[in-house]
Design a protein around this motif. Structure first.
Motif, PDB file in Angstrom:
ATOM      1  N   ASP A 180       4.887 -11.327   1.044  1.00  0.00           N
ATOM      2  CA  ASP A 180       6.089 -10.774   0.430  1.00  0.00           C
ATOM      3  C   ASP A 180       5.766  -9.509  -0.350  1.00  0.00           C
ATOM      4  N   MET A 181       4.635  -9.499  -1.073  1.00  0.00           N
ATOM      5  CA  MET A 181       4.253  -8.303  -1.824  1.00  0.00           C
ATOM      6  C   MET A 181       3.952  -7.137  -0.892  1.00  0.00           C
ATOM      7  N   GLN A 182       3.325  -7.441   0.229  1.00  0.00           N
ATOM      8  CA  GLN A 182       3.025  -6.391   1.201  1.00  0.00           C
ATOM      9  C   GLN A 182       4.323  -5.785   1.748  1.00  0.00           C
ATOM     10  N   ARG A 183       5.296  -6.651   1.991  1.00  0.00           N
ATOM     11  CA  ARG A 183       6.601  -6.181   2.460  1.00  0.00           C
ATOM     12  C   ARG A 183       7.261  -5.296   1.410  1.00  0.00           C
ATOM     13  N   ARG A 184       7.209  -5.729   0.149  1.00  0.00           N
ATOM     14  CA  ARG A 184       7.817  -4.949  -0.929  1.00  0.00           C
ATOM     15  C   ARG A 184       7.088  -3.627  -1.138  1.00  0.00           C
ATOM     16  N   ASP A 185       5.767  -3.637  -0.978  1.00  0.00           N
ATOM     17  CA  ASP A 185       5.009  -2.392  -1.091  1.00  0.00           C
ATOM     18  C   ASP A 185       5.504  -1.367  -0.077  1.00  0.00           C
ATOM     19  N   MET A 186       5.774  -1.834   1.140  1.00  0.00           N
ATOM     20  CA  MET A 186       6.257  -0.928   2.182  1.00  0.00           C
ATOM     21  C   MET A 186       7.635  -0.357   1.815  1.00  0.00           C
ATOM     22  N   LEU A 187       8.503  -1.211   1.295  1.00  0.00           N
ATOM     23  CA  LEU A 187       9.842  -0.767   0.929  1.00  0.00           C
ATOM     24  C   LEU A 187       9.826   0.167  -0.281  1.00  0.00           C
ATOM     25  N   ASP A 188       8.866  -0.055  -1.191  1.00  0.00           N
ATOM     26  CA  ASP A 188       8.843   0.695  -2.450  1.00  0.00           C
ATOM     27  C   ASP A 188       7.946   1.923  -2.411  1.00  0.00           C
ATOM     28  N   GLN A 189       7.241   2.140  -1.301  1.00  0.00           N
ATOM     29  CA  GLN A 189       6.208   3.175  -1.301  1.00  0.00           C
ATOM     30  C   GLN A 189       6.763   4.573  -1.573  1.00  0.00           C
ATOM     31  N   HIS A 190       8.051   4.803  -1.271  1.00  0.00           N
ATOM     32  CA  HIS A 190       8.627   6.131  -1.485  1.00  0.00           C
ATOM     33  C   HIS A 190       8.813   6.459  -2.959  1.00  0.00           C
ATOM     34  N   VAL A 191       8.798   5.447  -3.824  1.00  0.00           N
ATOM     35  CA  VAL A 191       8.947   5.713  -5.260  1.00  0.00           C
ATOM     36  C   VAL A 191       7.678   5.397  -6.046  1.00  0.00           C
ATOM     37  N   MET A 192       6.729   4.699  -5.415  1.00  0.00           N
ATOM     38  CA  MET A 192       5.521   4.279  -6.132  1.00  0.00           C
ATOM     39  C   MET A 192       4.433   5.347  -6.063  1.00  0.00           C
ATOM     40  N   ILE A 193       4.701   6.464  -6.695  1.00  0.00           N
ATOM     41  CA  ILE A 193       3.751   7.571  -6.702  1.00  0.00           C
ATOM     42  C   ILE A 193       3.402   7.897  -8.154  1.00  0.00           C
ATOM     43  N   PRO A 194       2.130   7.880  -8.515  1.00  0.00           N
ATOM     44  CA  PRO A 194       1.777   8.202  -9.907  1.00  0.00           C
ATOM     45  C   PRO A 194       2.219   9.618 -10.278  1.00  0.00           C
ATOM     46  N   ALA A 195       2.698   9.777 -11.484  1.00  0.00           N
ATOM     47  CA  ALA A 195       3.010  11.117 -11.973  1.00  0.00           C
ATOM     48  C   ALA A 195       1.729  11.947 -11.994  1.00  0.00           C
ATOM     49  N   PRO A 196       1.829  13.260 -11.815  1.00  0.00           N
ATOM     50  CA  PRO A 196       0.627  14.104 -11.792  1.00  0.00           C
ATOM     51  C   PRO A 196      -0.232  13.966 -13.046  1.00  0.00           C
ATOM     52  N   ASP A 197       0.409  13.698 -14.182  1.00  0.00           N
ATOM     53  CA  ASP A 197      -0.332  13.596 -15.441  1.00  0.00           C
ATOM     54  C   ASP A 197      -0.518  12.146 -15.892  1.00  0.00           C
ATOM     55  N   ALA A 198      -0.320  11.187 -14.982  1.00  0.00           N
ATOM     56  CA  ALA A 198      -0.494   9.783 -15.347  1.00  0.00           C
ATOM     57  C   ALA A 198      -1.976   9.413 -15.398  1.00  0.00           C
ATOM     58  N   VAL A 199      -2.297   8.481 -16.289  1.00  0.00           N
ATOM     59  CA  VAL A 199      -3.629   7.887 -16.338  1.00  0.00           C
ATOM     60  C   VAL A 199      -3.610   6.674 -15.410  1.00  0.00           C
ATOM     61  N   VAL A 200      -4.415   6.709 -14.354  1.00  0.00           N
ATOM     62  CA  VAL A 200      -4.449   5.613 -13.382  1.00  0.00           C
ATOM     63  C   VAL A 200      -5.503   4.598 -13.822  1.00  0.00           C
ATOM     64  N   LEU A 201      -5.070   3.346 -13.965  1.00  0.00           N
ATOM     65  CA  LEU A 201      -5.954   2.286 -14.444  1.00  0.00           C
ATOM     66  C   LEU A 201      -6.065   1.198 -13.388  1.00  0.00           C
ATOM     67  N   ASP A 202      -7.272   0.996 -12.849  1.00  0.00           N
ATOM     68  CA  ASP A 202      -7.533  -0.081 -11.897  1.00  0.00           C
ATOM     69  C   ASP A 202      -7.795  -1.345 -12.709  1.00  0.00           C
ATOM     70  N   CYS A 203      -6.870  -2.306 -12.613  1.00  0.00           N
ATOM     71  CA  CYS A 203      -6.927  -3.455 -13.512  1.00  0.00           C
ATOM     72  C   CYS A 203      -7.332  -4.751 -12.817  1.00  0.00           C
ATOM     73  N   ASP A 204      -7.938  -4.648 -11.631  1.00  0.00           N
ATOM     74  CA  ASP A 204      -8.349  -5.849 -10.897  1.00  0.00           C
ATOM     75  C   ASP A 204      -9.200  -6.789 -11.745  1.00  0.00           C
ATOM     76  N   HIS A 205     -10.103  -6.215 -12.523  1.00  0.00           N
ATOM     77  CA  HIS A 205     -11.066  -7.044 -13.265  1.00  0.00           C
ATOM     78  C   HIS A 205     -10.859  -6.949 -14.773  1.00  0.00           C
ATOM     79  N   LEU A 206      -9.649  -6.581 -15.175  1.00  0.00           N
ATOM     80  CA  LEU A 206      -9.351  -6.465 -16.604  1.00  0.00           C
ATOM     81  C   LEU A 206      -8.357  -7.528 -17.023  1.00  0.00           C
TER      82      LEU A 206
END
Length: 224
Positions: A180-206
């Protein structure tokens, strides 16, 4: 330190945006605003009125007509916020499986997003708010002084969502959640773009606490 008037947190479903946003808002004494609940409230209304979530004109017309209000918690029952549709408290209905299933379809229409974004900007303009969503830093509040974009693997996001549902007494197979998340990722990909000045945080292990500590460290660097 200088605390931004508006802090945005974006990222895919299950990345932990809501948890980080709520903890950070509590620490700063800010309002916590999960913008996704507005789309969920709209989707709930769409389902109640038997509207096809893919019918853009009908969904947009309903969005214009509905009065969706997001407030701080009004009941001490573990909720993060109170959401009203035309005065009705629908907070605990927003995570219903059918809402979860259809929210990306109902939210993807440009006219719907225009309506919701305008209302989100009104709330953000009040200041002292942590805003969480998909496109907040990039589109809704592009002038926000601090923007965070959370990244997490599909597997980790599915695991976290399964744990969250388990604590609420709901048991869903991780494979189903992942699909279901994979499906939603596909539907949301057009808006899920980091802002140019955003701090990107990989939180897999946090942990959430470590994420809050990271954002706090960013704030502490903002010396007057």
């Amino acid at each position: 330190m200088t605390i931004p008037n508006v802090i945005t947190i974006d990222g895919p479903a299950g990345a932990g945006k809501s948890t980080l946003g709520e903890l950070l808002a509590q620490q700063l004494g800010y309002m916590y605003f999960d913008t996704g609940v507005m789309y969920r409230a709209l989707t709930l209304a769409v389902l109640r009125e038997s509207i096809d979530p893919n019918a853009s004109d009908a969904v947009a017309a309903l969005a214009e007509r509905l009065h969706i209000e997001v407030q701080p918690p009004t009941v001490d029952d573990g909720r993060q916020y109170t959401v009203l549709i035309d005065g009705e408290d629908v907070t605990w209905h927003l995570r219903d499986p059918e809402v979860e299933k259809h929210v990306s379809a109902a939210a993807r229409h440009p006219d719907v997003r225009n309506v919701m974004r305008a209302r989100q900007r009104e709330i953000g303009a009040r200041g002292h708010v942590v805003m969480v969503g998909r496109d907040i830093g990039n589109v809704v509040m592009p002038d926000a002084e601090l923007k965070i974009f959370l990244k997490a693997s599909l597997e980790e996001r599915a695991r976290r969502r399964a744990d969250e549902l388990h604590t609420r007494g709901q048991h869903v197979a991780p494979d189903a959640l992942r699909a279901d998340m994979q499906r939603r990722d596909m539907l949301d990909q057009h808006v899920m773009i980091p802002a140019p000045d955003a701090v990107v945080l990989d939180c897999d292990h946090l942990s959430p606490e470590q994420e809050v500590a990271f954002v706090t460290s960013l704030l502490e660097k903002r010396v007057r």
